[in-house]
Design a protein around this motif. Structure first.
Motif, PDB file in Angstrom:
ATOM      1  N   ASP A   1     -50.614  -6.849  20.083  1.00 51.74           N
ATOM      2  CA  ASP A   1     -50.983  -7.898  19.366  1.00 51.74           C
ATOM      3  C   ASP A   1     -50.270  -8.114  18.368  1.00 51.74           C
ATOM      4  O   ASP A   1     -49.545  -7.326  17.651  1.00 51.74           O
ATOM      5  N   GLY A   2     -50.009  -9.487  18.058  1.00 45.52           N
ATOM      6  CA  GLY A   2     -49.032  -9.942  16.954  1.00 45.52           C
ATOM      7  C   GLY A   2     -50.019 -10.618  15.946  1.00 45.52           C
ATOM      8  O   GLY A   2     -51.089 -10.678  15.953  1.00 45.52           O
ATOM      9  N   ALA A   3     -49.399 -11.192  15.043  1.00 45.71           N
ATOM     10  CA  ALA A   3     -49.815 -12.297  14.074  1.00 45.71           C
ATOM     11  C   ALA A   3     -49.403 -13.466  13.689  1.00 45.71           C
ATOM     12  O   ALA A   3     -48.048 -13.564  13.653  1.00 45.71           O
ATOM     13  N   GLU A   4     -50.212 -14.552  13.477  1.00 43.35           N
ATOM     14  CA  GLU A   4     -49.657 -15.703  13.386  1.00 43.35           C
ATOM     15  C   GLU A   4     -50.655 -16.488  11.987  1.00 43.35           C
ATOM     16  O   GLU A   4     -51.852 -16.466  12.002  1.00 43.35           O
ATOM     17  N   TYR A   5     -50.029 -17.094  11.025  1.00 45.00           N
ATOM     18  CA  TYR A   5     -50.665 -17.635  10.066  1.00 45.00           C
ATOM     19  C   TYR A   5     -50.137 -19.190   9.864  1.00 45.00           C
ATOM     20  O   TYR A   5     -48.858 -19.350   9.809  1.00 45.00           O
ATOM     21  N   ARG A   6     -50.836 -20.080   9.401  1.00 46.84           N
ATOM     22  CA  ARG A   6     -50.635 -21.223   9.536  1.00 46.84           C
ATOM     23  C   ARG A   6     -51.539 -22.084   8.495  1.00 46.84           C
ATOM     24  O   ARG A   6     -52.741 -21.655   8.408  1.00 46.84           O
ATOM     25  N   THR A   7     -50.882 -23.121   7.887  1.00 38.65           N
ATOM     26  CA  THR A   7     -51.802 -24.005   7.053  1.00 38.65           C
ATOM     27  C   THR A   7     -52.707 -24.795   7.718  1.00 38.65           C
ATOM     28  O   THR A   7     -52.858 -24.908   8.936  1.00 38.65           O
ATOM     29  N   THR A   8     -53.962 -25.307   6.792  1.00 34.35           N
ATOM     30  CA  THR A   8     -54.826 -26.092   7.291  1.00 34.35           C
ATOM     31  C   THR A   8     -54.516 -27.393   7.435  1.00 34.35           C
ATOM     32  O   THR A   8     -55.100 -28.284   7.872  1.00 34.35           O
TER      33      THR A   8
END
Length: 238
Positions: free
Chosen positions: A84-91
């Motif tokens: 499992d990885g992680a990704e974060y992004r703007t709206t």
């Protein structure tokens, strides 16, 4: 710190207007200390995989915040040979301007810690992307790249002169209609002037392990948990 949060939220409330009205008002600055999950400005990827070379599933629970106010992206294993990885992004999307981040990548063969802007077919646009990436096999180097309408092959690897995994440094790219210029701690390191992307994209960060790309990333050995840390993000429009 509370005052900084209030300033950031104030920007968020008018961001969609300011970003596109900024030409008449001067440059718009979006700055956010990554001390908590602000759902007005950020999304956590959850429950799907990018496929291909990505040997993990994005999990919202792998994007958390430390007690000292840092975003922490995790690479974990839920069961044997499942990752499992992680990704974060703007709206929201950003256009021409300068994107900056203070971050500390993870160190281990077979993984990538990144900061980039992206848009693509899922957004109804061509694939345009501008990258800052750290290959965990050697975090004394940083890799810059970009894609225009799905065409990449612009990789540039830079010797940093330090181990990025050992402390926070500032990495940035300045995207203009005819160029992309990358910086490390305010010092210009690379500039591209050919076939530059044109479509606004979301600011994104992720941590993932690869498969079938050992010649690029090195072979992932299954080590986990691994963490990449992000202190703050800033975007300044033209």
């Amino acid at each position: 710190m509370k005052q900084k949060k209030i300033v950031t939220i104030g920007l968020v409330l008018v961001l969609s207007t300011m970003l596109w009205a900024s030409s008449a008002l001067g440059a718009t600055v979006f700055w956010e200390p990554l001390t908590y999950h602000n759902s007005s400005t950020w999304q956590k990827a959850d429950g799907y995989s990018n496929g291909g070379m990505f040997n993990c599933t994005w999990r919202a629970n792998n994007a958390t915040f430390t007690n000292d106010g840092k975003l922490r992206l995790a690479l974990t294993s839920s069961s044997y040979n499942k990752f499992d990885g992680a990704e974060y992004r703007t709206t929201f999307k950003t256009g021409y301007g300068k994107c900056e981040v203070s971050m500390k990548p993870a160190k281990n063969p077979g993984i990538v810690s990144s900061f980039f802007i992206y848009t693509g077919p899922s957004d109804g646009t061509p694939w345009d992307e501008i990258d800052i990436g750290f290959l965990g096999k050697d975090t004394t180097k940083v890799q810059f790249n970009y894609f225009t309408n799905g065409v990449g092959g612009h990789e540039k690897v830079i010797d940093l002169g330090f181990d990025a995994s050992q402390g926070y440094h500032t990495y940035a790219f300045d995207w203009q209609p005819g160029s992309i210029t990358w910086y490390v701690d305010g010092v210009q390191k690379h500039k591209a002037t050919t076939n530059i992307p044109t479509h606004p994209g979301k600011i994104m960060m992720n941590l993932w392990n690869g498969i079938g790309v050992d010649s690029w990333l090195g072979a992932y050995n299954g080590a986990n948990p691994l963490y990449a840390y992000y202190d703050w993000v800033k975007y300044t429009s033209n």
